[in-house]
Design a protein around this motif. Structure first.
Motif, PDB file in Angstrom:
ATOM      1  N   MET A   1       0.840  -1.196   0.000  1.00 47.98           N
ATOM      2  CA  MET A   1       0.000   0.000   0.000  1.00 47.98           C
ATOM      3  C   MET A   1       0.876   1.247   0.000  1.00 47.98           C
ATOM      4  O   MET A   1       1.872   1.299   0.721  1.00 47.98           O
ATOM      5  N   LEU A   2       0.473   2.241  -0.801  1.00 47.11           N
ATOM      6  CA  LEU A   2       1.249   3.487  -0.858  1.00 47.11           C
ATOM      7  C   LEU A   2       1.268   4.148   0.519  1.00 47.11           C
ATOM      8  O   LEU A   2       0.263   4.174   1.215  1.00 47.11           O
ATOM      9  N   SER A   3       2.405   4.717   0.864  1.00 49.26           N
ATOM     10  CA  SER A   3       2.516   5.408   2.153  1.00 49.26           C
ATOM     11  C   SER A   3       1.500   6.545   2.249  1.00 49.26           C
ATOM     12  O   SER A   3       0.866   6.742   3.284  1.00 49.26           O
ATOM     13  N   ARG A   4       1.344   7.284   1.157  1.00 50.60           N
ATOM     14  CA  ARG A   4       0.399   8.398   1.180  1.00 50.60           C
ATOM     15  C   ARG A   4      -1.030   7.908   1.433  1.00 50.60           C
ATOM     16  O   ARG A   4      -1.792   8.515   2.178  1.00 50.60           O
ATOM     17  N   GLU A 155      -4.590  -4.574   4.874  1.00 51.89           N
ATOM     18  CA  GLU A 155      -3.706  -3.535   5.399  1.00 51.89           C
ATOM     19  C   GLU A 155      -4.424  -2.202   5.610  1.00 51.89           C
ATOM     20  O   GLU A 155      -4.287  -1.557   6.649  1.00 51.89           O
ATOM     21  N   PHE A 310       5.946   4.276   8.704  1.00 53.57           N
ATOM     22  CA  PHE A 310       5.123   3.930   7.543  1.00 53.57           C
ATOM     23  C   PHE A 310       4.842   5.068   6.560  1.00 53.57           C
ATOM     24  O   PHE A 310       4.628   4.831   5.386  1.00 53.57           O
ATOM     25  N   MET A 320      17.057  10.355  -7.918  1.00 55.30           N
ATOM     26  CA  MET A 320      17.378  11.591  -8.633  1.00 55.30           C
ATOM     27  C   MET A 320      16.556  12.708  -8.024  1.00 55.30           C
ATOM     28  O   MET A 320      15.409  12.532  -7.636  1.00 55.30           O
TER      29      MET A 320
ATOM     30  N   VAL B 248      -1.494   7.163  -8.156  1.00 57.34           N
ATOM     31  CA  VAL B 248      -0.358   7.793  -7.475  1.00 57.34           C
ATOM     32  C   VAL B 248      -0.254   9.269  -7.831  1.00 57.34           C
ATOM     33  O   VAL B 248      -0.714   9.714  -8.887  1.00 57.34           O
ATOM     34  N   GLU B 249       0.354  10.026  -6.935  1.00 58.27           N
ATOM     35  CA  GLU B 249       0.722  11.411  -7.210  1.00 58.27           C
ATOM     36  C   GLU B 249       2.238  11.453  -7.391  1.00 58.27           C
ATOM     37  O   GLU B 249       2.936  10.507  -7.032  1.00 58.27           O
ATOM     38  N   ALA B 251       4.606  12.815  -5.793  1.00 55.79           N
ATOM     39  CA  ALA B 251       5.419  12.607  -4.600  1.00 55.79           C
ATOM     40  C   ALA B 251       5.449  11.147  -4.152  1.00 55.79           C
ATOM     41  O   ALA B 251       6.277  10.764  -3.330  1.00 55.79           O
ATOM     42  N   ASP B 252       4.535  10.322  -4.687  1.00 52.66           N
ATOM     43  CA  ASP B 252       4.544   8.897  -4.329  1.00 52.66           C
ATOM     44  C   ASP B 252       5.612   8.131  -5.095  1.00 52.66           C
ATOM     45  O   ASP B 252       5.896   6.984  -4.799  1.00 52.66           O
ATOM     46  N   VAL B 254       9.469   7.803  -7.059  1.00 54.77           N
ATOM     47  CA  VAL B 254      10.837   8.262  -6.975  1.00 54.77           C
ATOM     48  C   VAL B 254      11.629   7.466  -8.014  1.00 54.77           C
ATOM     49  O   VAL B 254      11.356   6.288  -8.242  1.00 54.77           O
ATOM     50  N   ALA B 255      12.532   8.167  -8.725  1.00 57.17           N
ATOM     51  CA  ALA B 255      13.388   7.451  -9.664  1.00 57.17           C
ATOM     52  C   ALA B 255      14.702   7.195  -8.953  1.00 57.17           C
ATOM     53  O   ALA B 255      15.423   8.133  -8.626  1.00 57.17           O
ATOM     54  N   MET B 262       7.574   3.199  -6.344  1.00 55.64           N
ATOM     55  CA  MET B 262       6.606   3.927  -5.521  1.00 55.64           C
ATOM     56  C   MET B 262       6.864   3.640  -4.046  1.00 55.64           C
ATOM     57  O   MET B 262       7.339   2.578  -3.670  1.00 55.64           O
ATOM     58  N   ARG B 263       6.560   4.641  -3.243  1.00 50.23           N
ATOM     59  CA  ARG B 263       6.821   4.544  -1.804  1.00 50.23           C
ATOM     60  C   ARG B 263       5.640   3.863  -1.135  1.00 50.23           C
ATOM     61  O   ARG B 263       4.548   4.422  -1.077  1.00 50.23           O
ATOM     62  N   THR B 264       5.854   2.661  -0.633  1.00 55.53           N
ATOM     63  CA  THR B 264       4.780   1.959   0.047  1.00 55.53           C
ATOM     64  C   THR B 264       5.129   1.815   1.519  1.00 55.53           C
ATOM     65  O   THR B 264       6.235   2.130   1.939  1.00 55.53           O
ATOM     66  N   THR B 265       4.153   1.314   2.274  1.00 51.55           N
ATOM     67  CA  THR B 265       4.386   1.124   3.708  1.00 51.55           C
ATOM     68  C   THR B 265       5.427   0.042   3.950  1.00 51.55           C
ATOM     69  O   THR B 265       5.917  -0.110   5.053  1.00 51.55           O
ATOM     70  N   ARG B 266       5.747  -0.739   2.913  1.00 52.23           N
ATOM     71  CA  ARG B 266       6.787  -1.762   3.070  1.00 52.23           C
ATOM     72  C   ARG B 266       8.014  -1.446   2.236  1.00 52.23           C
ATOM     73  O   ARG B 266       8.702  -2.349   1.752  1.00 52.23           O
ATOM     74  N   LEU B 268      10.144   0.543  -1.043  1.00 52.34           N
ATOM     75  CA  LEU B 268       9.957   0.922  -2.440  1.00 52.34           C
ATOM     76  C   LEU B 268       9.507  -0.269  -3.277  1.00 52.34           C
ATOM     77  O   LEU B 268       9.928  -1.395  -3.050  1.00 52.34           O
TER      78      LEU B 268
END
Lengths: 326, 480
Positions: A1-4, A155, A310, A320, B248-249, B251-252, B254-255, B262-266, B268
């Motif tokens: 799940m995305l953090s956001r 989750e 989280f 980058m 996703v937006e 900010a979610d 990252v390269a 994507m940034r997840t709770t677990r 990348l």
């Protein structure tokens, strides 16, 4: 799940629970006021003090009259914790995760928000505050029920429950504190019929009176405090909130009961264990207010750890950034 | 409500060939609608509107506090397109999208079409949608425009023309799918009796189209949205939900280490395909607009290395330029050696001296459009504008001729629409959606926008436009 997304679900639930509890705060105060002996001055400032926003209040409203306090806590758009602000923020969060939550959940958040804006703009919240606060509580209960019945218990659901329970634990501790502040000037009242009325009003405000009666029968301050802090089965009791919150945290982290994978689990686990072995005599000997104050601070540290573990968008190694501009 | 007094007047009416006389394919549906009592039809219209509001099918959400969400005004009388007509449109749309894709591949590589003198090089180079940074790009499978929306209008003789190509991020498809859901509830008996082709498979087709852009097994597909304040946010969220992919937006994402994650709770997680609903210039602040907060620094680098796929490819905006549009018929002949199935609307390029003189002489009879604007902005409808406004526009054309084109005012076709207690004809356009993946798929239907104001030709939602469900009928020998 995305953090956001996890963050938005967690906060959506905290905000809805917060709105419900603000309604409870004011409700208990209104109930107590009705039962006050004649000639006692109405004290509304303790209510603001328990929310921790007393400085902001003093600056914007000045005198803590009943009307000012209700307006500040229920309808003030400049107070980020007012009922209106909370439901507005919950709705914003819901909109940003509409594809993750069920449509029924979205529609309920949307409806609650519209009901409250309607009551505020029409002035209904001031004409019939008890009715208004009952609506706010029901809206929150409905949301909780809809969440449990329409969203997979994966989750996202665990983040929802975690947010709701941590917020509730904090607010139950503050409801107890309201009583503490009100009692303070009148230590001589302890044990009088008037005191009993106050304690049962307090239990009522946590929807706990009936369950308490089944458990203990007679109302004694000692046992009321024990029930609201240490009962492991009553859903608004602090210990219950921590036990179930910890279950959700384990489910999110994917750890079984015995192991600890991150800071959030460690802090919440320790706080829950403290309550497991706590004794009500010790707590009152230490001083209830001091105990609650300390508990709130520890709970905030749990919240910080959840954020760090989280949600926080930390810089990624090798990522980058704009500094790499060719 | 009866159609006996319904008068198509001097317009091409899509449903009636004469006063009170439905076209053959429309007879059944019109008879059934006419058989309903006035009260019943009104009740169904209101029920349909309520369903749309409850579902939150909204657009143009303002910020907090003033959050007023609007539904598209919706008219329950469907727009019917007969099988034979659609068959031709479908052929024409495939042809056009194929040619435009050839153009995009060519114009960012060898530029043969310029060398062969079909289109002037400076017209391409001066297009705001032409991105230098995209030269030499090799999108997966050579496809640039995976999702296209092509705006069509039907004129007095009943032929369809292309009004506009949308190769960047065409929106509106969510309204098509929701409108169909509502119509099924509104007129279940009509669906049983007619042979309306289904549109519901679109999200599944879209997911196939996106997944075929990578060879990785079980790829991670996401939709990239500018966020909840974007006017099409509802659609982004809707499509993510229907496809079961993450929304996703910037900010979610990252390269990092050459991949987009994507940034997840677990931690990348690698992303393979991005259906981006963020415009080209905001995609990557390292390559395009430096101040963009909507995009992902390093996205283009990973894309160039073939480590993430983008749909649509960046740079497709050059094909949306209204001056480039004027050449699309030539593209079809040049790349495919075919005659265009669906013609363009006659177009005058103000950058051309002869055309410009004609336009300035006939401003009161023409529609002038800015080449890089969309949604009805930067437009002059000469016949409705005052003298001052026309003079001011003439000044703008002279100052920057490259930025303007002109077209004759078109008598758009009409469809019967509920107006109070009777039906009246209202002007419509049509935006079908075309998916270009393993093959080209044209969704059998599309967004029918209707100008609800009497006599109005403007179908944009901000100017009194609404929508209708588009019913493409299947041929007798085809399965429903």
């Amino acid at each position: 799940m995305l953090s956001r997304v996890a963050n938005a679900i967690y906060w959506m639930n905290r905000y809805i629970e917060r709105a419900e509890n603000y309604a409870r705060f004011i409700d208990v105060k209104l109930a107590l006021t009705l039962d006050m002996p004649e000639g006692t001055a109405e004290q509304w400032d303790p209510l603001v003090r328990t929310t921790g926003d007393d400085a902001v209040f003093a600056e914007r409203f000045g005198k803590p009259t009943k009307e000012n306090v209700i307006r500040f806590l229920a309808a003030d758009t400049d107070n980020p914790n007012s009922i209106l602000s909370c439901l507005s923020a919950a709705r914003q969060n819901a909109r940003s995760v509409r594809e993750i939550i069920s449509s029924e959940m979205w529609e309920q958040v949307n409806r609650s928000y519209l009901t409250v804006t309607d009551a505020v703009s029409g002035g209904r919240f001031m004409q019939n505050p008890q009715g208004f606060f009952a609506e706010v509580k029901t809206a929150s209960h409905l949301f909780g029920g809809i969440t449990d019945a329409t969203m997979s218990h994966g989750e996202g659901w665990h983040f929802a429950r975690l947010g709701r329970l941590l917020e509730r634990a904090d607010k139950t501790s503050r409801i107890l504190d309201v009583k503490y502040f009100i009692l303070l000037p009148d230590v001589s009242d302890v044990g009088t019929p008037f005191d009993n009325i106050q304690w049962s009003a307090l239990l009522k405000s946590a929807s706990a009176l009936e369950m308490y009666r089944k458990h203990y029968g007679r109302i004694t301050p000692h046992q009321v405090v024990e029930f609201l802090i240490l009962n492991p089965n009553f859903p608004r009791a602090i210990r219950y909130c921590l036990i179930k919150g910890e279950d959700s945290l384990h489910a999110i982290s994917g750890s079984d009961g015995g192991t600890v994978q991150n800071l959030a689990e460690r802090r919440l686990g320790r706080l829950r264990a403290d309550l497991d072995y706590a004794d009500i005599g010790e707590i009152t000997a230490q001083g209830l207010h001091e105990f609650l104050d300390n508990f709130q601070a520890e709970l905030n540290r749990v919240g910080d750890a959840i954020f760090e573990t989280f949600f926080a968008l930390r810089p990624v190694e090798g990522a980058m950034t704009k500094g790499d501009l060719q | 409500m009866q159609f006996t007094s319904y008068d198509p007047e001097n317009f091409y009416d899509e449903t009636f060939e004469g006063r009170g006389r439905p076209r053959p394919g429309c007879t059944l549906v019109m008879e059934k609608i006419a058989a309903l009592t006035d009260g019943e039809l009104k009740r169904r219209q209101q029920a349909a509107e309520r369903v749309l509001l409850d579902m939150g099918v909204t657009f143009g959400v303002q910020g907090e506090g003033t959050s007023h969400e609007h539904i598209f005004p919706f008219d329950i009388v469907p727009r019917i397109v007969e099988a034979a007509v659609w068959e031709r449109l479908e052929r024409g749309l495939r042809q056009r999208v194929t040619a435009l894709n050839c153009f995009l591949q060519d114009v960012y590589h060898d530029k043969k079409i310029i060398k062969d003198g079909i289109i002037p090089g400076d017209l391409v180079a001066s297009s705001k949608g032409f991105l230098k940074a995209c030269e030499g790009l090799n999108p997966p499978k050579g496809i640039w425009c995976h999702i296209a929306g092509i705006d069509l209008v039907r004129v007095a003789d009943g032929t369809f023309h292309v009004l506009e190509d949308n190769m960047r991020c065409p929106s509106g498809v969510a309204y098509v799918l929701e409108a169909r859901q509502v119509m099924k509830r509104t007129f279940p008996e009509l669906f049983e009796a007619s042979r309306v082709r289904p549109v519901d498979e679109y999200p599944g087709r879209l997911l196939d189209t996106l997944q075929c852009l990578t060879d990785r097994p079980d790829p991670t597909v996401v939709i990239l949205t500018p966020g909840i304040y974007n006017s099409a946010y509802y659609e982004h969220s809707f499509l993510a939900q229907k496809m079961g992919v993450e929304l996703v937006e910037g900010a979610d994402l990252v390269a990092a280490d050459g991949f987009v994650q994507m940034r997840t709770t677990r931690g990348l997680k690698r992303v393979d395909v991005i259906y981006r609903r963020v415009n080209d210039e905001f995609l990557d602040p390292l390559v395009f607009r430096e101040e963009s907060l909507l995009g992902v620094p390093g996205l283009m680098d990973a894309y160039r290395k073939g480590r993430v796929a983008l749909a649509n490819a960046p740079g497709t905006g050059v094909a949306d330029d209204k001056a480039i549009y004027a050449y699309v018929e030539k593209f079809i002949r040049y790349y495919l050696g075919e005659e265009p199935v669906i013609p363009n609307v006659p177009t005058y390029l103000c950058s051309d001296e002869k055309d410009r003189a004609y336009v300035l002489d006939h401003l009161d009879q023409l529609v002038v459009k800015a080449t890089n604007e969309a949604g009805g902005h930067g437009m002059l409808i000469g016949s409705q504008a005052g003298r001052r406004e026309r003079e001011e526009f003439a000044g703008r054309i002279l100052a920057d001729p490259r930025n303007y084109i002109a077209q004759p005012v078109l008598a758009l076709s009409r469809v019967p629409t509920i107006c109070g207690d009777h039906f009246e004809g209202r002007h419509v356009d049509l935006r079908p959606y075309i998916l270009y993946g393993r093959d080209i798929h044209v969704m059998p239907g599309g967004l029918t926008r209707v100008a609800l104001r009497k006599g109005s030709l403007v179908v944009n939602s901000c100017q009194g436009g609404g929508n209708k469900d588009t019913w493409v009928l299947s041929g007798r020998d085809k399965p429903c």
